[in-house]
Design a protein around this motif. Sequence first.
Motif, PDB file in Angstrom:
ATOM      1  N   LYS A   1      -0.933  45.289 -83.510  1.00 30.32           N
ATOM      2  CA  LYS A   1      -0.730  44.623 -82.185  1.00 30.32           C
ATOM      3  C   LYS A   1      -1.264  43.312 -82.142  1.00 30.32           C
ATOM      4  CE  LYS A   1      -2.752  44.623 -77.745  1.00 30.32           C
ATOM      5  NZ  LYS A   1      -4.049  44.957 -76.866  1.00 30.32           N
ATOM      6  N   VAL A   2      -0.318  42.443 -81.564  1.00 26.11           N
ATOM      7  CA  VAL A   2      -0.499  40.815 -81.703  1.00 26.11           C
ATOM      8  C   VAL A   2      -0.634  40.535 -80.404  1.00 26.11           C
ATOM      9  CG1 VAL A   2       0.505  38.803 -82.419  1.00 26.11           C
ATOM     10  CG2 VAL A   2       1.314  40.787 -83.659  1.00 26.11           C
ATOM     11  N   ASP A   3      -1.904  39.586 -80.225  1.00 26.16           N
ATOM     12  CA  ASP A   3      -2.053  38.957 -79.047  1.00 26.16           C
ATOM     13  C   ASP A   3      -1.978  37.496 -79.095  1.00 26.16           C
ATOM     14  OD1 ASP A   3      -3.271  37.782 -76.583  1.00 26.16           O
ATOM     15  OD2 ASP A   3      -5.315  38.766 -77.059  1.00 26.16           O
ATOM     16  N   THR A   4      -1.034  36.778 -78.252  1.00 28.10           N
ATOM     17  CA  THR A   4      -0.817  35.425 -78.363  1.00 28.10           C
ATOM     18  C   THR A   4      -1.249  34.556 -77.260  1.00 28.10           C
ATOM     19  OG1 THR A   4       1.342  35.448 -77.709  1.00 28.10           O
ATOM     20  CG2 THR A   4       0.994  35.699 -80.109  1.00 28.10           C
ATOM     21  N   GLU A   5      -2.005  35.289 -76.232  1.00 30.78           N
ATOM     22  CA  GLU A   5      -2.341  34.839 -75.079  1.00 30.78           C
ATOM     23  C   GLU A   5      -3.958  34.439 -75.044  1.00 30.78           C
ATOM     24  OE1 GLU A   5      -0.169  33.940 -72.823  1.00 30.78           O
ATOM     25  OE2 GLU A   5       1.276  34.734 -74.128  1.00 30.78           O
ATOM     26  N   SER A   6      -4.665  35.268 -75.767  1.00 28.88           N
ATOM     27  CA  SER A   6      -6.017  34.932 -75.619  1.00 28.88           C
ATOM     28  C   SER A   6      -6.717  33.789 -76.008  1.00 28.88           C
ATOM     29  CB  SER A   6      -6.872  36.227 -76.101  1.00 28.88           C
ATOM     30  OG  SER A   6      -6.459  37.499 -75.548  1.00 28.88           O
ATOM     31  N   ILE A   7      -6.383  33.476 -77.313  1.00 28.58           N
ATOM     32  CA  ILE A   7      -7.056  32.202 -77.970  1.00 28.58           C
ATOM     33  C   ILE A   7      -5.800  31.142 -77.950  1.00 28.58           C
ATOM     34  CG2 ILE A   7      -8.025  31.180 -80.054  1.00 28.58           C
ATOM     35  CD1 ILE A   7      -9.159  34.080 -80.737  1.00 28.58           C
ATOM     36  N   VAL A   8      -5.928  30.036 -77.343  1.00 27.02           N
ATOM     37  CA  VAL A   8      -5.051  28.875 -77.299  1.00 27.02           C
ATOM     38  C   VAL A   8      -4.652  28.605 -78.759  1.00 27.02           C
ATOM     39  CG1 VAL A   8      -4.606  26.410 -76.575  1.00 27.02           C
ATOM     40  CG2 VAL A   8      -5.993  28.069 -75.114  1.00 27.02           C
ATOM     41  N   ARG A   9      -3.299  28.634 -78.927  1.00 24.83           N
ATOM     42  CA  ARG A   9      -2.314  28.292 -79.939  1.00 24.83           C
ATOM     43  C   ARG A   9      -2.713  28.921 -81.298  1.00 24.83           C
ATOM     44  NH1 ARG A   9       2.178  25.499 -79.467  1.00 24.83           N
ATOM     45  NH2 ARG A   9       2.077  24.949 -82.037  1.00 24.83           N
TER      46      ARG A   9
ATOM     47  N   ALA B   1      -2.649  33.445 -82.842  1.00 27.31           N
ATOM     48  CA  ALA B   1      -2.137  34.675 -82.834  1.00 27.31           C
ATOM     49  C   ALA B   1      -3.073  35.639 -83.227  1.00 27.31           C
ATOM     50  CB  ALA B   1      -0.932  34.996 -83.626  1.00 27.31           C
ATOM     51  N   VAL B   2      -3.371  36.571 -82.746  1.00 31.77           N
ATOM     52  CA  VAL B   2      -4.601  37.674 -82.881  1.00 31.77           C
ATOM     53  C   VAL B   2      -3.738  38.892 -83.539  1.00 31.77           C
ATOM     54  CG1 VAL B   2      -6.674  38.865 -82.294  1.00 31.77           C
ATOM     55  CG2 VAL B   2      -6.167  36.740 -81.574  1.00 31.77           C
ATOM     56  N   TYR B   3      -3.904  39.277 -84.796  1.00 33.42           N
ATOM     57  CA  TYR B   3      -3.325  40.544 -85.278  1.00 33.42           C
ATOM     58  C   TYR B   3      -4.229  41.510 -85.282  1.00 33.42           C
ATOM     59  CZ  TYR B   3       0.365  36.912 -86.642  1.00 33.42           C
ATOM     60  OH  TYR B   3       1.156  35.992 -86.576  1.00 33.42           O
ATOM     61  N   VAL B   4      -4.103  42.563 -84.631  1.00 27.87           N
ATOM     62  CA  VAL B   4      -5.164  43.926 -84.809  1.00 27.87           C
ATOM     63  C   VAL B   4      -4.403  44.948 -85.614  1.00 27.87           C
ATOM     64  CG1 VAL B   4      -6.617  45.414 -83.710  1.00 27.87           C
ATOM     65  CG2 VAL B   4      -6.200  43.231 -82.790  1.00 27.87           C
TER      66      VAL B   4
ATOM     67  N   ARG C   1      -5.911  48.842 -98.267  1.00 26.25           N
ATOM     68  CA  ARG C   1      -6.652  49.511 -99.357  1.00 26.25           C
ATOM     69  C   ARG C   1      -7.893  49.791 -99.171  1.00 26.25           C
ATOM     70  NH1 ARG C   1      -8.762  47.844-103.886  1.00 26.25           N
ATOM     71  NH2 ARG C   1      -7.840  45.970-104.011  1.00 26.25           N
ATOM     72  N   VAL C   2      -8.783  48.464 -98.661  1.00 21.92           N
ATOM     73  CA  VAL C   2     -10.382  48.456 -98.770  1.00 21.92           C
ATOM     74  C   VAL C   2     -10.618  48.725 -97.401  1.00 21.92           C
ATOM     75  CG1 VAL C   2     -10.085  46.890-100.405  1.00 21.92           C
ATOM     76  CG2 VAL C   2     -10.500  46.106 -98.029  1.00 21.92           C
ATOM     77  N   ILE C   3      -9.965  49.032 -96.401  1.00 18.31           N
ATOM     78  CA  ILE C   3     -10.373  49.537 -94.973  1.00 18.31           C
ATOM     79  C   ILE C   3     -10.603  50.904 -95.032  1.00 18.31           C
ATOM     80  CG2 ILE C   3     -10.010  47.556 -93.746  1.00 18.31           C
ATOM     81  CD1 ILE C   3      -7.883  49.349 -92.273  1.00 18.31           C
ATOM     82  N   LYS C   4     -11.667  51.609 -94.349  1.00 17.46           N
ATOM     83  CA  LYS C   4     -11.613  53.153 -94.029  1.00 17.46           C
ATOM     84  C   LYS C   4     -10.465  53.635 -93.288  1.00 17.46           C
ATOM     85  CE  LYS C   4     -16.822  52.993 -94.301  1.00 17.46           C
ATOM     86  NZ  LYS C   4     -18.029  53.620 -93.451  1.00 17.46           N
ATOM     87  N   GLU C   5     -10.150  55.015 -93.402  1.00 20.56           N
ATOM     88  CA  GLU C   5      -8.955  55.848 -92.669  1.00 20.56           C
ATOM     89  C   GLU C   5      -9.088  55.170 -90.956  1.00 20.56           C
ATOM     90  OE1 GLU C   5      -6.086  56.949 -93.459  1.00 20.56           O
ATOM     91  OE2 GLU C   5      -6.879  56.623 -95.537  1.00 20.56           O
ATOM     92  N   ASP C   6     -10.198  55.027 -90.565  1.00 23.33           N
ATOM     93  CA  ASP C   6     -10.286  54.587 -89.110  1.00 23.33           C
ATOM     94  C   ASP C   6     -10.709  53.240 -89.044  1.00 23.33           C
ATOM     95  OD1 ASP C   6     -12.748  55.114 -90.206  1.00 23.33           O
ATOM     96  OD2 ASP C   6     -13.557  56.117 -88.141  1.00 23.33           O
ATOM     97  N   GLY C   7     -10.538  52.351 -89.920  1.00 21.77           N
ATOM     98  CA  GLY C   7     -10.935  51.019 -90.080  1.00 21.77           C
ATOM     99  C   GLY C   7     -10.259  49.913 -89.135  1.00 21.77           C
ATOM    100  N   ILE C   8     -10.455  48.928 -89.016  1.00 22.15           N
ATOM    101  CA  ILE C   8      -9.805  47.741 -88.328  1.00 22.15           C
ATOM    102  C   ILE C   8      -9.845  46.663 -88.828  1.00 22.15           C
ATOM    103  CG2 ILE C   8      -9.563  46.424 -86.092  1.00 22.15           C
ATOM    104  CD1 ILE C   8     -10.915  48.828 -84.550  1.00 22.15           C
ATOM    105  N   VAL C   9      -8.662  45.789 -88.933  1.00 20.77           N
ATOM    106  CA  VAL C   9      -8.402  44.563 -89.383  1.00 20.77           C
ATOM    107  C   VAL C   9      -7.981  43.570 -88.211  1.00 20.77           C
ATOM    108  CG1 VAL C   9      -7.410  43.125 -91.167  1.00 20.77           C
ATOM    109  CG2 VAL C   9      -7.751  45.453 -91.664  1.00 20.77           C
TER     110      VAL C   9
END
Length: 155
Positions: free
Chosen positions: A135-143, A145-148, A59-67
Amino acid sequence: AVVSCLCSVSSGINAEYGYIVGDFCNMPADWNGTFDYLMIFDCMHDLPHPAEAMKGLRRVIKEDGIVTMVDINTSSDMVKEPRNPVSAALYNISLHHCMSVSLAMEGVGLGACWGVERALDMLKEHGGWEEGEIKVDTESIVRHAVYVLTKGKGL
C-alpha cells in the motif's frame, strides 16, 4: 550500508530494547522471520544495492510482520514533475548527494528521485512483494511516499 534496528530483546509490556547494527544488504540468516516490524526512513535510495536490501526485508520479517518504507515522493519520469523550486532542489540533492553516496560504494546510484513507479517495480521484482501486499500513501507526509508492506496477508 549499515542498518540500525531497535529490537525487543524480551516479550511483554516491560520489554527491553537494544540496537542491532549490521549490513542492510547482507542481513544474517539467523534474522530470518525474526522481526515484527521494520521501518526504513529515507535511505533505500542511498543504498549501493537496494535490490538485495528489498529481498532481505521480506526474509527477516515474521509471517504477520509489517515493513514501512518512507522515501521521497517523486515520479520516476522527471518530465512529469511539476516545475517548481522544490522539485528542482530535490533533483539537485538526488544527483549531487544521494547518487554519489551509492556510486561511491560501487552501487546502482538510484538517488532520492528514483520515483514511486520504480520503487514499486523494484519491491515486486526484487523484494518478492505482490500487489495486494503493498500500500502506498503519498498524501500523509508532504513530499514523501509511505510504502506499507505486509507478507502474504494483504492490506
